[in-house]
Design an enzyme around this catalytic site. Structure first.
Site, short mmCIF file in Angstrom:
data_model
loop_
_atom_site.label_atom_id
_atom_site.label_comp_id
_atom_site.label_asym_id
_atom_site.label_seq_id
_atom_site.Cartn_x
_atom_site.Cartn_y
_atom_site.Cartn_z
N LYS A 72 0.80 -1.23 0.00
CA LYS A 72 0.00 0.00 0.00
C LYS A 72 0.83 1.29 0.00
O LYS A 72 0.41 2.30 -0.55
CB LYS A 72 -0.95 0.01 1.21
CG LYS A 72 -2.16 -0.89 1.05
CD LYS A 72 -3.04 -0.78 2.28
CE LYS A 72 -4.46 -1.12 1.95
NZ LYS A 72 -5.42 -0.74 2.99
N ASP A 109 -10.27 3.90 1.76
CA ASP A 109 -10.55 3.29 3.07
C ASP A 109 -11.30 4.24 4.00
O ASP A 109 -12.23 3.83 4.71
CB ASP A 109 -9.25 2.83 3.75
CG ASP A 109 -8.71 1.55 3.14
OD1 ASP A 109 -9.51 0.75 2.62
OD2 ASP A 109 -7.48 1.34 3.19
N GLY A 138 -1.96 1.84 10.10
CA GLY A 138 -2.43 2.24 8.77
C GLY A 138 -3.94 2.45 8.73
O GLY A 138 -4.42 3.38 8.08
N ILE A 224 -13.41 -1.61 13.33
CA ILE A 224 -13.10 -2.00 11.96
C ILE A 224 -12.82 -3.50 11.87
O ILE A 224 -12.76 -4.05 10.79
CB ILE A 224 -11.96 -1.18 11.34
CG1 ILE A 224 -10.64 -1.50 11.99
CG2 ILE A 224 -12.23 0.31 11.40
CD1 ILE A 224 -9.50 -1.16 11.05
#
Ligand code: ATR
Length: 280
Positions: A72, A109, A138, A224
């Site tokens: 990423k 995201d 992250g 999450i």
């Protein structure tokens, strides 16, 4: 899946490893549902091959790719352009290739996190009060940027390693403050949102053990982590009478912009999709 023609639109997810990714099941469901002449593939790409891969994929007809761990951050300098939010988050999860094969990087995201909250708790508004984000990795970066972009007046990042929270707050800038997990009790009464972005509570990980007794009179709690779907944090919040939103919707919503860009169809995020991804 129906047979592909020579004109099939191609997309996929690059990671190393990539076998754990739910993205092929997610996009595969949408491709079937909308009867699209296209395919979405899991693409295991070793770090040493990342540069070659980004050159080869558009030449092979790929419209774009999702990017997962460990690529990423590494794909960022390989992109011709980056969206503002990808720069602020410091990572790319969605790439679209243009006609010349140039890679355009985005990070969906934070948007996925917010769209999950908006869909699951329509009356909740980010701008109504301060948000507390647990964790400074992250995932936290994306969540904090998503909250700020949605108008949160302030965000408190609380983390086991306070220095990491401080450095994240500095990187993102704006009304973002850093603290330790011990600050939760004092901050909770005024919170409009409590979001867990740590890996705690995930199947096989230690539980996230937080005291919610100083809870706000109203406010949303979200996680999450989506395996299990209802984490101990969400059970705890419900026992305290707080509204909760589980984390699966973030995964589903972050995928939608890429699908629309590559396959030309705005996809529905609904129970049918949730069931398909849970079954995968
Ligand atoms: P990701 O990129 O998925 O967010 P990460 O960068 O490894 O993953 O971050 C994981 C987060 O979970 C971090 O905030 C981490 O806290 P530290 O920065 O102090 O390491 C948090 N975390 C993981 N295990 C933890 C534990 N046992 N107790 C408290 N926090 C934990």
């Amino acid at each position: 899946m129906s047979a592909l023609t020579g004109k099939a639109a191609l997309a996929g997810v690059i990671g190393w490893p990539v076998s754990h990714s739910k993205s092929p099941a997610l996009h595969g469901h949408w491709l079937d549902r909308y009867d699209i002449d296209g395919a979405y593939l899991p693409l295991p790409v070793a770090p040493k091959d990342l540069g070659d891969c980004l050159i080869a994929l558009p030449k092979l007809g790929f419209k774009g790719i999702n990017v997962t761990i460990p690529h990423k951050e590494a794909v960022m300098p390989l992109c011709a352009t980056l969206t503002d939010r990808a720069k602020r988050i410091g990572a790319v999860n969605t790439i679209t290739f243009d006609e010349d094969g140039k890679a355009h990087g985005d990070n969906t995201d934070g948007l996925g996190f917010m769209n999950n909250l908006h869909q699951s708790a329509p009356s909740w508004m980010a701008k109504a009060g301060p948000a507390i984000v647990l964790g400074a990795g992250g995932a936290a970066r994306a969540v904090v940027v998503g909250l700020l972009d949605a108008g949160a007046p302030s965000v408190h990042i609380l983390n086991r390693t306070v220095e990491r929270a401080e450095s994240l707050a500095k990187h993102i800038g704006g009304p973002v403050k850093a603290g330790s997990m011990d600050d939760l009790t004092d901050l909770l009464p005024d919170a409009n949102l409590l979001a867990n972005t740590t890996s705690l509570g995930m199947t096989g990980q230690p539980p996230l053990d937080v005291d919610l007794d100083s809870k706000p009179s109203h406010g949303l709690v979200t996680d999450i982590v989506y395996a299990p779907l209802k984490t101990d944090l969400l059970h705890n919040a419900e026992a305290h009478g707080l509204e909760t939103v589980d984390g699966l919707g973030m995964l589903l919503h972050q995928a939608a912009p890429g699908f629309e860009a590559w396959f030309g169809q705005k996809p529905a995020v609904d129970d049918e999709l949730r069931d398909a991804v849970l079954a995968a």
